[in-house]
Design a protein around this motif. Structure first.
Motif, PDB file in Angstrom:
ATOM      1  N   GLN A 451      32.238  73.112  15.512  1.00 13.00           N
ATOM      2  CA  GLN A 451      33.562  72.787  15.308  1.00 13.00           C
ATOM      3  C   GLN A 451      34.493  73.317  16.442  1.00 13.00           C
ATOM      4  N   LYS A 452      35.532  72.481  16.900  1.00 10.25           N
ATOM      5  CA  LYS A 452      36.317  72.979  17.857  1.00 10.25           C
ATOM      6  C   LYS A 452      37.476  73.312  17.346  1.00 10.25           C
ATOM      7  N   LEU A 453      38.481  74.222  18.122  1.00 12.11           N
ATOM      8  CA  LEU A 453      39.720  74.844  17.420  1.00 12.11           C
ATOM      9  C   LEU A 453      40.732  73.711  17.574  1.00 12.11           C
ATOM     10  N   ASP A 454      41.027  73.091  16.597  1.00 13.72           N
ATOM     11  CA  ASP A 454      42.108  72.107  16.357  1.00 13.72           C
ATOM     12  C   ASP A 454      43.545  72.939  16.367  1.00 13.72           C
ATOM     13  N   THR A 455      44.626  72.396  16.815  1.00 13.93           N
ATOM     14  CA  THR A 455      46.004  72.886  16.636  1.00 13.93           C
ATOM     15  C   THR A 455      46.776  71.929  16.045  1.00 13.93           C
ATOM     16  N   LYS A 456      48.267  72.617  15.685  1.00 10.30           N
ATOM     17  CA  LYS A 456      49.248  71.860  15.639  1.00 10.30           C
ATOM     18  C   LYS A 456      50.499  72.382  16.091  1.00 10.30           C
ATOM     19  N   GLU A 457      51.193  71.848  16.696  1.00  8.10           N
ATOM     20  CA  GLU A 457      52.376  72.235  17.603  1.00  8.10           C
ATOM     21  C   GLU A 457      53.797  71.960  16.961  1.00  8.10           C
ATOM     22  N   GLY A 458      54.668  72.778  17.079  1.00  8.28           N
ATOM     23  CA  GLY A 458      56.002  72.650  16.592  1.00  8.28           C
ATOM     24  C   GLY A 458      56.750  73.182  17.975  1.00  8.28           C
ATOM     25  N   PHE A 459      57.386  74.381  17.638  1.00  9.11           N
ATOM     26  CA  PHE A 459      57.811  75.166  19.143  1.00  9.11           C
ATOM     27  C   PHE A 459      56.469  75.807  19.713  1.00  9.11           C
ATOM     28  N   LEU A 460      55.704  76.483  18.705  1.00 11.42           N
ATOM     29  CA  LEU A 460      54.113  77.241  19.086  1.00 11.42           C
ATOM     30  C   LEU A 460      53.131  76.187  18.626  1.00 11.42           C
ATOM     31  N   ARG A 461      52.146  76.515  19.112  1.00 16.33           N
ATOM     32  CA  ARG A 461      50.895  76.004  18.744  1.00 16.33           C
ATOM     33  C   ARG A 461      49.839  76.869  18.093  1.00 16.33           C
ATOM     34  N   LYS A 462      49.594  76.158  16.787  1.00 18.11           N
ATOM     35  CA  LYS A 462      48.976  77.167  15.564  1.00 18.11           C
ATOM     36  C   LYS A 462      47.629  76.678  15.653  1.00 18.11           C
ATOM     37  N   PRO A 463      46.538  77.525  15.582  1.00 18.96           N
ATOM     38  CA  PRO A 463      45.261  77.130  15.136  1.00 18.96           C
ATOM     39  C   PRO A 463      45.283  76.687  13.826  1.00 18.96           C
ATOM     40  N   VAL A 464      44.466  75.324  13.741  1.00 17.07           N
ATOM     41  CA  VAL A 464      44.226  74.756  12.278  1.00 17.07           C
ATOM     42  C   VAL A 464      42.488  74.570  12.406  1.00 17.07           C
ATOM     43  N   LYS A 465      42.244  74.524  11.051  1.00 21.09           N
ATOM     44  CA  LYS A 465      40.800  74.087  10.640  1.00 21.09           C
ATOM     45  C   LYS A 465      39.873  74.630  11.425  1.00 21.09           C
ATOM     46  N   CYS A 466      39.770  76.016  11.315  1.00 19.62           N
ATOM     47  CA  CYS A 466      38.687  76.752  11.976  1.00 19.62           C
ATOM     48  C   CYS A 466      38.545  77.932  10.827  1.00 19.62           C
ATOM     49  N   ARG A 467      36.994  77.581  10.399  1.00 20.31           N
ATOM     50  CA  ARG A 467      36.572  78.595   9.352  1.00 20.31           C
ATOM     51  C   ARG A 467      35.430  79.428  10.116  1.00 20.31           C
ATOM     52  N   VAL A 468      35.458  80.741   9.635  1.00 22.69           N
ATOM     53  CA  VAL A 468      34.550  81.698  10.347  1.00 22.69           C
ATOM     54  C   VAL A 468      33.952  82.747   9.183  1.00 22.69           C
ATOM     55  N   GLY A 469      33.030  83.309   9.350  1.00 26.02           N
ATOM     56  CA  GLY A 469      32.279  84.233   8.353  1.00 26.02           C
ATOM     57  C   GLY A 469      32.583  85.599   9.124  1.00 26.02           C
ATOM     58  N   VAL A 470      32.837  86.579   8.299  1.00 25.60           N
ATOM     59  CA  VAL A 470      33.099  87.874   8.796  1.00 25.60           C
ATOM     60  C   VAL A 470      32.239  88.830   8.088  1.00 25.60           C
ATOM     61  N   ARG A 471      31.635  89.901   8.746  1.00 24.95           N
ATOM     62  CA  ARG A 471      30.781  91.021   7.990  1.00 24.95           C
ATOM     63  C   ARG A 471      30.918  92.420   8.700  1.00 24.95           C
ATOM     64  N   ARG A 472      30.603  93.395   8.046  1.00 22.24           N
ATOM     65  CA  ARG A 472      30.742  94.704   8.701  1.00 22.24           C
ATOM     66  C   ARG A 472      29.729  95.003   9.690  1.00 22.24           C
ATOM     67  N   ARG A 473      30.147  95.567  10.664  1.00 26.78           N
ATOM     68  CA  ARG A 473      29.044  95.879  11.642  1.00 26.78           C
ATOM     69  C   ARG A 473      28.508  97.212  11.071  1.00 26.78           C
ATOM     70  N   ALA A 474      27.146  97.558  11.639  1.00 32.02           N
ATOM     71  CA  ALA A 474      26.543  98.822  11.274  1.00 32.02           C
ATOM     72  C   ALA A 474      26.779  99.779  12.184  1.00 32.02           C
ATOM     73  N   THR A 475      28.151 100.004  12.004  1.00 31.64           N
ATOM     74  CA  THR A 475      28.383 101.342  13.186  1.00 31.64           C
ATOM     75  C   THR A 475      28.819 102.548  12.751  1.00 31.64           C
ATOM     76  N   GLY A 476      28.843 102.698  11.069  1.00 35.72           N
ATOM     77  CA  GLY A 476      29.168 104.017  10.555  1.00 35.72           C
ATOM     78  C   GLY A 476      30.579 104.280  10.724  1.00 35.72           C
ATOM     79  N   ILE A 477      31.608 103.486  10.926  1.00 36.90           N
ATOM     80  CA  ILE A 477      33.080 103.808  11.046  1.00 36.90           C
ATOM     81  C   ILE A 477      33.577 103.866   9.828  1.00 36.90           C
ATOM     82  N   GLY A 478      34.394 105.036   9.691  1.00 37.68           N
ATOM     83  CA  GLY A 478      34.755 105.446   8.489  1.00 37.68           C
ATOM     84  C   GLY A 478      35.575 104.476   7.621  1.00 37.68           C
ATOM     85  N   MET A 479      36.282 105.036   6.529  1.00 43.79           N
ATOM     86  CA  MET A 479      36.987 104.085   5.484  1.00 43.79           C
ATOM     87  C   MET A 479      36.157 103.262   4.753  1.00 43.79           C
TER      88      MET A 479
END
Length: 479
Positions: A451-479
């Motif tokens: 999938q490529k990063l599609d955009t829609k532009e008014g005054f600014l160009r906005k990314p659209v239709k981009c789906r990603v997965g996010v997971r924690r890294r095993a770095t031991g960072i707090g919180m």
């Protein structure tokens, strides 16, 4: 009126309309006849209005420059110039150009710093506002930024995040700017709270979709702005403008000790000791809401996409962050910790170059004759003489391999000259904190690697239709 009379009247009106477009073309008052471009663009503003309304103006203009070369005629009086040297020629100090009537479409309360066309008025307003965005002032806003990045992390840690990322970055950017400019300055009963609600909602008397309103405002204004003023509606009202008018009045009647954008705007004075008036304060507070939220969220989302699409780049960035921050437990970095990291700087610059949130050629009118010139940022950011044969590719290494000062001459994410973005220090600080904190803590992958990063532009160009997965890294960072 009988049928024949109606038909005759229609023919007369059609003849007058054709004559109104043909006469300027034949007389060539702007001396643009020799420049190439779509035939309809040479006759009428309708061509550019239609392109703008379709949401891909920058890409269309880019293809025209690839077809015709450095100069392309976009309207009867508008010439687009895709030469990096044109940035200096069109936008620099002392060249006498002013903003064109395109910016009239963005006036909803009174003329503010962004949409005033008067050079004298702009000089006055900028002197009043400049201290708000000095590096010292920007650092005073940093704690607010870090608080909301931490709030984003609490939401993401609560559940596995997979899907469309732009809403999350919208919520983050709006909550940040809503704290910089408190609820009363933006017309809200309370701060936005979008991260807490996980929704596009502004708590006014009744809840409204603030992100949606601003997106639609930008698309509408950018489309009608290229049409002749006589074709535009006599009156344009925006919900957020109405909210701001009422709230600024309330804020002025009950001052606060709080340090935020509005309080700093109130403190500013021009050379004659005059502050901004109530309407000016309202207009500029609204401008900061729009500019400070939409640009940051668009750029953050585009950078996240490109890092997810280029796992080797993401890994290299994370190695730099891990080495620089060591065992630091706070999951949200400070600006001082990351501002000098070379690869992070390269990633952010490359993201702003490739995506070009402000991609259109911002129109400037020459001092006499009404001719409009513009330099399309999207196209200049793809100039192969500057960026290399892989100019379309997201490759941060180019910022480390080549003379950065030379690259900066063709790098125009915040525009240039006296009308350049006054909030660039704030935007840079936010991007460094957001990108560094997010990618130190999380790993991003594309849901669909094709999938490529599609955009829609008014005054600014906005990314659209981009789906990603996010997971924690095993770095031991707090919180």
């Amino acid at each position: 009126m009988n049928t024949m009379s109606v038909a005759l009247l229609a023919l007369v009106l059609l003849f007058v309309a054709c004559l109104a477009h043909l006469l300027p073309y034949l007389t060539d008052p702007h001396a643009l006849r020799s420049y190439p471009g779509p035939w309809l663009a040479k006759l009428s503003d309708v061509w550019l209005g239609r392109v703008a309304a379709q949401g891909h103006r920058s890409e269309v203009v880019h293809q025209l420059h690839k077809q015709y070369g450095t100069f392309v005629r976009l309207a009867p009086n508008h010439l687009s110039i895709c030469d990096p040297d044109g940035i200096q020629d069109v936008y620099a100090h002392g060249n006498g150009t002013t903003k064109s009537d395109f910016y009239d479409a963005f006036v909803s309360i009174t003329r503010g710093l962004f949409n005033t066309r008067s050079r004298a008025d702009h000089t006055r307003k900028r002197k009043v506002v400049a201290h708000v965005f000095s590096q010292k002032s920007v650092l005073e806003f940093e704690p607010y930024t870090r608080v909301h990045v931490a709030a984003l992390f609490r939401q993401w840690d609560r559940e596995a995040v997979c899907g469309w990322m732009l809403p999350w970055f919208n919520y983050l950017a709006f909550d940040i700017i809503g704290t910089h400019s408190p609820s009363t300055s933006l017309g809200l009963r309370a701060p936005f709270g979008m991260l807490q609600a996980c929704a596009d909602t502004a708590p006014t008397v009744t809840y409204c979709p603030a992100v949606q309103i601003i997106n639609e405002r930008g698309e509408y204004s950018a489309s009608i702005g290229v049409l002749p003023p006589r074709w535009r509606p006599w009156l344009v009202r925006f919900l957020l403008a109405g909210m701001a008018i009422a709230a600024i009045s309330k804020r002025l009647a009950a001052p606060t000790e709080r340090t935020d954008l509005l309080s700093k705007l109130q403190q500013g004075k021009d050379e004659e000791g005059r502050p901004l008036g109530a309407k000016e304060l309202t207009a500029d507070a609204l401008t900061q809401l729009i500019a400070g939220s939409d640009t940051t969220s668009n750029s953050s989302c585009a950078i996240a996409y490109h890092l997810a699409a280029n796992p080797d780049v993401q890994e290299k960035l994370q190695r730099e962050l891990d080495a620089a921050l060591g065992g630091e437990d706070d999951p949200v970095v400070t600006f001082e910790q990351v501002r000098r990291l070379p690869y992070l700087d390269a990633v952010i610059n490359e993201g702003m170059r490739v995506h070009s949130t402000s991609g259109i050629g911002l129109p400037r009118e020459v001092p006499t004759g009404g001719t409009v010139l513009s330099v399309p940022t999207y196209t200049v950011h793809r100039n192969e003489d500057v960026w290399g044969s892989d100019a379309d590719v997201f490759r941060p290494e180019r910022w480390l391999e080549r003379d950065k000062n030379e690259l900066q001459k063709a790098f125009n994410p915040f525009s240039f000259g006296p009308r350049g973005c006054i909030g660039r220090n704030l935007a840079s600080m936010e991007l460094f904190i957001i990108v560094a904190s997010v990618f130190r803590r999380y790993h991003f992958v594309l849901e669909d690697t094709s999938q490529k990063l599609d955009t829609k532009e008014g005054f600014l160009r906005k990314p659209v239709k981009c789906r990603v997965g996010v997971r924690r890294r095993a770095t031991g960072i707090g919180m």
